[in-house]
Design a protein around this motif. Structure first.
Motif, PDB file in Angstrom:
ATOM      1  N   ILE A 208       1.094  -1.123  -0.003  1.00  0.00           N
ATOM      2  CA  ILE A 208      -0.002   0.156   0.010  1.00  0.00           C
ATOM      3  C   ILE A 208       0.990   1.313   0.075  1.00  0.00           C
ATOM      4  CG2 ILE A 208      -1.709   1.353   1.333  1.00  0.00           C
ATOM      5  CD1 ILE A 208      -2.914  -1.314   2.283  1.00  0.00           C
ATOM      6  N   SER A 209       1.952   1.260   0.784  1.00  0.00           N
ATOM      7  CA  SER A 209       2.728   2.366   0.882  1.00  0.00           C
ATOM      8  C   SER A 209       3.711   2.703  -0.559  1.00  0.00           C
ATOM      9  CB  SER A 209       3.781   2.090   1.769  1.00  0.00           C
ATOM     10  OG  SER A 209       3.321   2.107   3.044  1.00  0.00           O
ATOM     11  N   LEU A 210       4.001   1.779  -1.076  1.00  0.00           N
ATOM     12  CA  LEU A 210       4.485   1.565  -2.482  1.00  0.00           C
ATOM     13  C   LEU A 210       3.374   2.178  -3.607  1.00  0.00           C
ATOM     14  CD1 LEU A 210       6.987   1.328  -4.411  1.00  0.00           C
ATOM     15  CD2 LEU A 210       6.141  -0.941  -4.692  1.00  0.00           C
ATOM     16  N   ILE A 211       2.383   1.902  -3.476  1.00  0.00           N
ATOM     17  CA  ILE A 211       1.293   2.240  -4.607  1.00  0.00           C
ATOM     18  C   ILE A 211       0.955   3.567  -4.244  1.00  0.00           C
ATOM     19  CG2 ILE A 211      -1.206   1.981  -5.000  1.00  0.00           C
ATOM     20  CD1 ILE A 211      -0.921  -1.220  -4.496  1.00  0.00           C
ATOM     21  N   VAL A 212       0.990   4.201  -3.023  1.00  0.00           N
ATOM     22  CA  VAL A 212       0.404   5.441  -2.645  1.00  0.00           C
ATOM     23  C   VAL A 212       1.637   6.328  -2.999  1.00  0.00           C
ATOM     24  CG1 VAL A 212       0.198   7.101  -0.644  1.00  0.00           C
ATOM     25  CG2 VAL A 212      -1.074   4.868  -0.757  1.00  0.00           C
ATOM     26  N   THR A 213       2.902   5.960  -2.686  1.00  0.00           N
ATOM     27  CA  THR A 213       4.125   6.783  -3.484  1.00  0.00           C
ATOM     28  C   THR A 213       4.047   6.897  -4.875  1.00  0.00           C
ATOM     29  OG1 THR A 213       5.105   5.848  -1.469  1.00  0.00           O
ATOM     30  CG2 THR A 213       6.687   6.676  -3.238  1.00  0.00           C
ATOM     31  N   LEU A 214       3.992   5.890  -5.438  1.00  0.00           N
ATOM     32  CA  LEU A 214       3.686   5.963  -6.947  1.00  0.00           C
ATOM     33  C   LEU A 214       2.809   6.969  -7.598  1.00  0.00           C
ATOM     34  CD1 LEU A 214       4.762   2.163  -8.060  1.00  0.00           C
ATOM     35  CD2 LEU A 214       6.328   4.210  -8.314  1.00  0.00           C
ATOM     36  N   CYS A 364       3.886   6.697   5.020  1.00  0.00           N
ATOM     37  CA  CYS A 364       2.701   5.677   4.633  1.00  0.00           C
ATOM     38  C   CYS A 364       2.866   4.299   5.599  1.00  0.00           C
ATOM     39  CB  CYS A 364       2.610   5.202   3.222  1.00  0.00           C
ATOM     40  SG  CYS A 364       2.063   6.511   2.198  1.00  0.00           S
ATOM     41  N   LEU A 365       4.068   4.023   5.691  1.00  0.00           N
ATOM     42  CA  LEU A 365       4.435   2.877   6.779  1.00  0.00           C
ATOM     43  C   LEU A 365       3.624   3.027   8.083  1.00  0.00           C
ATOM     44  CD1 LEU A 365       8.206   1.999   5.974  1.00  0.00           C
ATOM     45  CD2 LEU A 365       5.890   0.914   5.176  1.00  0.00           C
ATOM     46  N   GLY A 366       3.567   3.933   8.607  1.00  0.00           N
ATOM     47  CA  GLY A 366       3.018   4.335   9.961  1.00  0.00           C
ATOM     48  C   GLY A 366       1.665   4.723   9.960  1.00  0.00           C
ATOM     49  N   TYR A 367       0.860   4.674   8.834  1.00  0.00           N
ATOM     50  CA  TYR A 367      -0.700   4.913   9.010  1.00  0.00           C
ATOM     51  C   TYR A 367      -1.426   4.097   9.516  1.00  0.00           C
ATOM     52  CZ  TYR A 367      -1.200   9.042   5.666  1.00  0.00           C
ATOM     53  OH  TYR A 367      -1.251  10.266   5.006  1.00  0.00           O
ATOM     54  N   TYR A 368      -2.438   4.774  10.439  1.00  0.00           N
ATOM     55  CA  TYR A 368      -3.231   3.955  11.234  1.00  0.00           C
ATOM     56  C   TYR A 368      -4.706   4.549  11.116  1.00  0.00           C
ATOM     57  CZ  TYR A 368      -6.083   3.120  15.409  1.00  0.00           C
ATOM     58  OH  TYR A 368      -7.040   2.653  16.337  1.00  0.00           O
TER      59      TYR A 368
END
Length: 429
Positions: A208-214, A364-368
């Motif tokens: 999810i973090s990778l997709i959001v970053t892209l 994004c890694l720390g999203y809650y």
């Protein structure tokens, strides 16, 4: 400042007060350094107390495991020579009874049961019940009596678990968060497939973090270019729209996406009006109206909206420092606009792209909050499980181990970024 003078007798330069010039300069430098340290000291203490100390405590909790060692010292000592093949000897059971009686007296049996329950589900209640019943045992033999209280004490796996938990420091929590465990002989092995969930959670968080970053890069790069190349008046107006989301809290923005994504909401109506819903039904992709709320799609869209400025602004700051003469020179040498942009302009923006993407990915890694509100059960990320481990399970070791995994992932990302781009090569305006 006092003037310097030469003393002919020893040929040493001295200040007006007679102090050697080197001593006077060293004294002035020490005074300036002390003043600088005093100015930095409040910030240093703040960082230590709010950042370094909590991280140190988290690392400590991830490996510190004193519950069994402190409350069952006799059992731990007796199990030191046990080979793990057959049931322990009568001596171990006698030590176990003494420890359970002491734990019941000190009201620590539940703590021991909670720790063992992390590895053997359901044993907590059995430990508490055993601690109450062993008070009636005043003399041996204890082995048959303890097994008679509960059959779980007649299983070698139970005693192997106690032995693995007997050290003050353990890799159990970190291994468990990687779907690994220690075998009876101390070797590392994978947990059964029906209990392996944390690797999937880690991969989900990274995915999810990778997709959001892209997505933020794809959407933010053209906007950053437009901001950097537009006239100042136009760029200022556009910058206001870029910074506008910062004027509202993350929770408010996420709540707004809940309203937009809910069944029958704005997005659903828009898909119905444009005919996209009809086409998707014809293709068999969906049955009825699209379900957007509590899905991976909603989580990614909401996170992309929130993170877009964090990717855009570092890219813009680097683009702003690139002189337009480079593009004009490339075009004058025969390069097409597209070729000049790709070969001349884009490489100069890579430090900003790397910095923006790294910042977004780490955040994004720390999203809650966002996955918890707009995502479904299969969209929860590591932070949600950390919250559950602390507030619901009261398992600080598990929460700390998940935090350590996030910290290691962040450090690896920073290391890769520093190798590919380098902090000294960033050109932030």
């Amino acid at each position: 400042m006092a003037t310097a003078q030469a003393v002919p007798s020893d040929r040493v330069m001295r200040a007006a007060d007679g102090t050697p010039l080197k001593v006077a300069l060293a004294r002035a430098e020490r005074s300036q350094k002390l003043r600088a340290i005093l100015l930095v000291l409040p910030l240093f203490l703040f960082i230590v107390l709010t950042f370094v100390a909590p991280i140190g405590k988290m690392l400590w909790n991830a490996v510190h495991d004193p519950d069994v060692a402190e409350n069952m010292p006799r059992t731990v000592q007796s199990l030191g020579g046990w080979d793990g093949k057959d049931l322990p000897s009568e001596e171990v059971f006698a030590a176990f009874v003494a420890d359970m009686q002491e734990a019941q007296k000190n009201k620590q049996a539940a703590l021991v049961g909670k720790r063992l329950n992390y590895e053997l589900s359901g044993i907590r209640s059995k430990v508490i019940a055993t601690a109450r019943k062993v008070g009636a045992l005043t003399e041996g033999p204890y082995k048959d009596a303890v097994i008679g209280i509960d059959k779980i004490w007649g299983e070698t796996e139970t005693w192997a678990t106690i032995k693995r938990s007997s050290s003050n420091f353990t890799p159990f929590y970190i291994l468990s968060m990687l779907d690994l465990r220690q075998g009876a002989d101390g070797s590392v092995e994978r947990v059964p497939a029906d209990r392996a969930i944390y690797q999937d959670i880690l991969l989900r968080t990274l995915g999810i973090s990778l997709i959001v970053t892209l997505l933020t890069l794809i959407l933010g790069y053209p906007v950053a270019y437009m901001l950097a190349t537009s006239p100042q008046k136009t760029a200022s107006i556009l910058m206001i729209f870029v910074l506008l989301p910062f004027w509202t809290s993350l929770l408010v923005r996420t709540t707004a996406w809940m309203i937009l994504m809910q069944d029958g909401g704005v997005f659903t109506q828009l898909l119905n009006l444009t005919g996209i819903t009809f086409v998707l039904n014809m293709l068999g992709a969906i049955d009825g109206e699209p379900q957007l709320f509590k899905t991976r799609f909603a989580t990614i869209v909401a996170m992309t909206h929130i993170q877009l400025p964090f990717t855009l602004l570092p890219i813009y700051s680097v683009m702003k420092t690139i002189s337009p003469t480079y593009m004009r020179a490339a075009k004058s040498l025969g390069g097409t606009p597209f070729y000049s942009f790709v070969r001349v302009y884009m490489p100069q923006t890579l430090p900003g792209v790397a910095a923006g993407c790294l910042l977004t990915f780490i955040l994004c890694l720390g999203y809650y909050i966002t996955p918890a509100l707009v995502g479904g059960p299969t969209d929860q990320m590591i932070s949600g499980f950390i919250e559950r481990a602390i507030n619901s399970e009261n398992n600080w070791g598990k929460a700390s181990a998940l935090g350590v995994i996030l910290l290691i992932a962040t450090l690896i990302l920073y290391y890769v970024y520093n190798k590919l781009v380098g902090i000294d090569r960033m050109k932030l305006g």
